[in-house]
Each structure stands twice: as C-alpha cells, then as structure tokens.
Design a protein around this motif. Structure first.
Motif, PDB file in Angstrom:
ATOM      1  N   MET A   1       0.829  -1.199   0.000  1.00  0.00           N
ATOM      2  CA  MET A   1       0.000   0.000   0.000  1.00  0.00           C
ATOM      3  C   MET A   1       0.871   1.260   0.000  1.00  0.00           C
ATOM      4  O   MET A   1       0.543   2.259  -0.633  1.00  0.00           O
ATOM      5  N   GLY A   2       1.997   1.199   0.715  1.00  0.00           N
ATOM      6  CA  GLY A   2       2.915   2.332   0.730  1.00  0.00           C
ATOM      7  C   GLY A   2       3.540   2.599  -0.616  1.00  0.00           C
ATOM      8  O   GLY A   2       4.012   3.707  -0.885  1.00  0.00           O
ATOM      9  N   ALA A   3       3.544   1.587  -1.474  1.00  0.00           N
ATOM     10  CA  ALA A   3       4.054   1.731  -2.839  1.00  0.00           C
ATOM     11  C   ALA A   3       2.923   1.947  -3.831  1.00  0.00           C
ATOM     12  O   ALA A   3       3.092   1.732  -5.036  1.00  0.00           O
ATOM     13  N   TRP A   4       1.750   2.364  -3.347  1.00  0.00           N
ATOM     14  CA  TRP A   4       0.604   2.791  -4.158  1.00  0.00           C
ATOM     15  C   TRP A   4      -0.115   1.659  -4.880  1.00  0.00           C
ATOM     16  O   TRP A   4      -0.861   1.902  -5.835  1.00  0.00           O
TER      17      TRP A   4
ATOM     18  N   ARG B   1      -0.829   6.951  -9.166  1.00  0.00           N
ATOM     19  CA  ARG B   1       0.450   7.541  -8.750  1.00  0.00           C
ATOM     20  C   ARG B   1       1.657   6.838  -9.378  1.00  0.00           C
ATOM     21  O   ARG B   1       2.758   7.384  -9.392  1.00  0.00           O
ATOM     22  N   LYS B   2       1.463   5.647  -9.900  1.00  0.00           N
ATOM     23  CA  LYS B   2       2.574   4.856 -10.441  1.00  0.00           C
ATOM     24  C   LYS B   2       2.965   5.262 -11.858  1.00  0.00           C
ATOM     25  O   LYS B   2       3.939   4.746 -12.394  1.00  0.00           O
ATOM     26  N   TRP B   3       2.214   6.212 -12.456  1.00  0.00           N
ATOM     27  CA  TRP B   3       2.504   6.621 -13.833  1.00  0.00           C
ATOM     28  C   TRP B   3       2.545   8.143 -13.955  1.00  0.00           C
ATOM     29  O   TRP B   3       1.689   8.848 -13.424  1.00  0.00           O
ATOM     30  N   THR B   4       3.533   8.627 -14.696  1.00  0.00           N
ATOM     31  CA  THR B   4       3.735  10.069 -14.805  1.00  0.00           C
ATOM     32  C   THR B   4       2.692  10.772 -15.651  1.00  0.00           C
ATOM     33  O   THR B   4       2.613  11.998 -15.626  1.00  0.00           O
ATOM     34  N   ASP B   5       1.875  10.035 -16.389  1.00  0.00           N
ATOM     35  CA  ASP B   5       0.784  10.680 -17.120  1.00  0.00           C
ATOM     36  C   ASP B   5      -0.203  11.338 -16.167  1.00  0.00           C
ATOM     37  O   ASP B   5      -0.882  12.305 -16.549  1.00  0.00           O
TER      38      ASP B   5
ATOM     39  N   VAL C   1       7.434   9.737  -6.403  1.00  0.00           N
ATOM     40  CA  VAL C   1       7.698   9.973  -4.978  1.00  0.00           C
ATOM     41  C   VAL C   1       8.018  11.442  -4.715  1.00  0.00           C
ATOM     42  O   VAL C   1       7.779  11.947  -3.618  1.00  0.00           O
ATOM     43  N   ALA C   2       8.534  12.139  -5.715  1.00  0.00           N
ATOM     44  CA  ALA C   2       8.830  13.560  -5.533  1.00  0.00           C
ATOM     45  C   ALA C   2       7.559  14.349  -5.257  1.00  0.00           C
ATOM     46  O   ALA C   2       7.485  15.140  -4.321  1.00  0.00           O
TER      47      ALA C   2
END
Length: 448
Positions: A200-203, A239-243, A248-249
C-alpha cells in the motif's frame, strides 16, 4: 528490471512541455466582488472533487472543524459516489462532472483531491466559479501549471490553500520558533527521509471488483492525458505513472520541502541533483520506488532527501536540522532539541612538541582560554516536545483553511508557497530525467 534512463526520459514532463489544455471552460462569469467576511459561527459549505483515498480522508478531517458541512461530491467512479452518501448522508449531491458542483450556489469552497494531472484545471475552474480552494499537494503536475493557478486565485480573490498539512503542525511551529531563536546556532544541513515497506505504501491500492468502463468514467479521468484503452490499475493506482502523478517527488518529497520551507523561511533551493530507480516494484510503473536528492539553498544550508518504498522496516518520516550549536529532530516521537555549543577553546595537539615547547604553549593557551571554574554548569541541553494524544495536523490544516475562508486572510500555505514547494520537489524528477545537476530560481519560480 531497473528504471532505464531512456524509459525515464520519456516519463516525466518538464517546464518546456505543453501544459494541459483547457478541457473545461465554465459558463459562470468571474465573481466581480470579493466574498463577504463571515463570523466564526457562520457555516461554510464545501464540496469534494476527487473522492479517492486522500479525498475521503480530507473530507472527514474537514468535517471535524466546527460549522462546516459537505454538500456535494464529484468522482469518476460510481462506487465512490455511492459511498459518499453512505458516509455523509443521502442528501449529498453526487456527480461525475465537477462542473455541476461549481455551478451550485450552495458551495462556498471545494477540496480538490484529484490525480495530479487534474489539479490545475480543477483549481482554476473553481476559482473562476467564485469558490475557495483547498488543493491537494503537489500543487502542480507541470511547471507551467504554477503561474496559472497563482494568477487565477489572485485574479478572482480566492483563498487557495495547498494540502501539505505539516505546515499547520504545532511541532513544526515550535521548530520554526526554536530555529529563529538561535537554539541550534547557524543552520548548515537538513536531512529528511520518508521510508515505506508495504504494498500500500508503494501505491498498489485495491481495485474494486466492479471496476469497468461502465462504472468508471475513463475518458473523464484521462482528461488531457494520453488516450489509451481502459486500464483499471491506472485508474485506481494512478500515482505509479507520470501521465497522472508525479512519483515519490510529488507525493512525498513535497511534504519534506513544505516542512523545510516553513521552518527555515526559505523559498527554495537553487541547485539540485537526484538519483534513483525501480529497485523492487517491477509492476509496469514508470516512476522510481527509491529516490535520493541533494539541494543547495541560498541561505547557506544543504538539504538531503530520501524516499525508499522498499525500506524493510516500519514506515518512518523524520527531519534532522543540524546547526553549529545543536540539532533538532522531528519524528513520530515528537520534536527533540539537543544543544551542544561548540567550545570557545579550540583545543590543542602538542604531544609531538619538545617538552619545553609543550609547557610554553600550554601557558599561553590557558592564559587565553582559562578553564571553567569548578561547578560551572554545562550549556548542553536536551528538550523534548510532543503533540497531545489524538492530535491530527490535517484537521489543523483545515481549521486554518476555513478560518481564511471566513476572514478572507491568506492561509498558511497559499498558492505561491505551494508552487515553490512543488517546484522544488519536481526538480528531482527533472534531474533524474536529464541525468545532471539542475538549477532553479526560487524567487521567480523558474528553471534556470
């Protein structure tokens, strides 16, 4: 599989990329007159735009502030709209289209807790509709978003608070006070970290069994993002994709920047370098799960940041402020101040001298630096501070926001502060993308 430079290069948009197009334009005219000042007992009615995990947390925290009521919710997943009524009552208006919320005269303010790529448009549309805005962090997805959001809030005389709640935390206010008083001398280094060690902490958020293109408004979710076929993981784990997100930033570094800037009074770094990659969560994401970054501040201190989503232990967030005469640490246990003033006497190394020279040196040294009289108290001290049991800084942040809505005074984290914190955080993505040191002007809020 690690995150390759080529793969990363295509992932993160930077300042030269085109901004999100104006997907929606409200028909409502810009409010001509500022909102009247309310009394402390006047009710403020708000709506939630984006009822995901953080959105529901935000709304629940907001409702703990007296004289506040939720009247409407917008989300792209029908299940969350049903749950909103389960949580807050059947009379709560729900819709997939947030423009319907902005057109309602009974909505005074909105919480924008959408994916990052919708932050700019939702915030600007709300400001043009005459609504005050609580905008979740990071304030921006692209650098070009920042000036537009700031201008919309100012032009429409709207209160806009960015949702990085640490700046309303009593421990951070105490740390700011201690640093300003000289409690640790001259600040030279800030080290901050946020470690996680869970799925969960890794989305990797849960996907509901009924997730499909009928229950989820996929085209509306995508907005100006690249048009791709329905993908439940991208919808619920965006959150796992820049689109859609900022890695994490944008999720975690920005909290650390907000805390650093609030405590030090700094506007941001001038120089940054970051490194990192995918070290464990090889699940198709295109953002790192480990990132480290270093920053130079014009005030004369350095900042080091670390996020590790495979930390192998309990989740932990901490700051360590190091000065010439002591340290301050903020962690889950509270705020700890440790003073250890540097001795005025420099010390000596005379053992290699001839004995007569040792004696001559020591005679001069003791005349210049006489020893402390017997019984003199040491200046070394340790002080500890804790928030009361049950304290919630998100509630405090909303208390600050609604006070600003009532009094029409600027909140603790306005759009300019939020832009500087997010802009500084996203330098890490730009540095990793370019594989180089990057420069930033914290006054003009532009990449150099």
């Amino acid at each position: 599989m690690s995150l390759s430079r080529r793969r990363f290069l295509s992932a993160f948009p930077i300042a030269t990329a085109a901004t999100l197009p104006a997907t929606h334009r409200l028909l409502a005219a810009t409010q001509a007159e500022p909102t009247r000042q309310r009394g402390p007992n006047d009710q403020v009615q708000f709506a939630l735009i984006g009822a995901g995990i953080r959105g529901q947390q935000d709304a629940s925290s907001a409702l703990q502030v007296p004289n506040v009521k939720i009247v409407a919710v917008a989300d792209c997943y029908d299940g969350r709209l049903r749950h909103a009524k389960e949580l807050w009552g059947q009379d709560v208006f729900t819709t997939r289209d947030y423009r319907e919320i902005l057109a309602r005269p009974d909505v005074d303010a909105v919480i924008v807790a959408t994916p990052d790529h919708w932050h700019k448009q939702a915030a600007i549309d709300a400001a043009h509709a005459g609504k005050d805005v609580y905008l979740e962090k990071p304030m921006i997805h692209l650098y070009a978003d920042g000036p537009e959001i700031v201008a919309a809030a100012q032009r429409n005389k709207r209160i806009l608070q960015v949702g990085s709640q640490r700046v309303s935390n009593a421990l951070y206010r105490k740390a700011k006070e201690l640093l300003a008083s000289g409690a640790i001398g001259k600040l030279n280094l800030v080290a901050a970290r946020w470690d996680r060690s869970s799925s969960m902490g890794a989305w990797n958020y849960s996907v509901p069994p009924d997730a499909n293109p009928e229950t989820c408004d996929w085209p509306r979710f995508l907005g100006a993002a690249p048009k791709i076929p329905w993908n439940a993981e991208r919808f619920f784990q965006w959150r796992k994709w820049t689109d859609y997100g900022s890695g994490v930033a944008g999720d975690l570094f920005v909290h650390l920047f907000s805390g650093t800037h609030f405590i030090t009074g700094a506007n941001g770094p001038t120089r940054a370098y970051a490194t990192g990659g995918i070290r464990y969560w090889n699940d198709g994401r295109n953002v790192p799960d480990v990132m480290l970054a270093l920053f130079d501040y014009p005030e004369g201190f350095n900042l080091s940041l670390r996020v590790n989503q495979v930390a192998g232990g309990e989740e932990a967030e901490s700051f360590l402020f190091t000065g010439s005469e002591g340290t301050m640490e903020i962690a889950s246990t509270g705020l700890t101040l440790q003073r250890a003033p540097m001795s005025k006497a420099p010390g000596y190394t005379v053992n290699t001298f001839a004995k007569e020279q040792q004696q001559a040196f020591l005679k001069q040294y003791e005349a210049k630096y006489p020893p402390n009289p017997p019984g003199t108290l040491s200046d070394d001290t340790t002080e500890r501070y804790q928030n009361p049991r049950g304290y919630d800084d998100t509630v405090e942040h909303f208390r600050n926001f609604f006070n600003s809505v009532r009094t029409r005074t600027q909140p603790v984290e306005d759009a300019t502060f939020g832009f500087r914190a997010a802009g500084a955080a996203l330098l890490s993505n730009v540095s990793l993308q370019r594989d180089s040191v990057v420069h930033w002007n914290p006054e003009t809020m532009k990449l150099a």
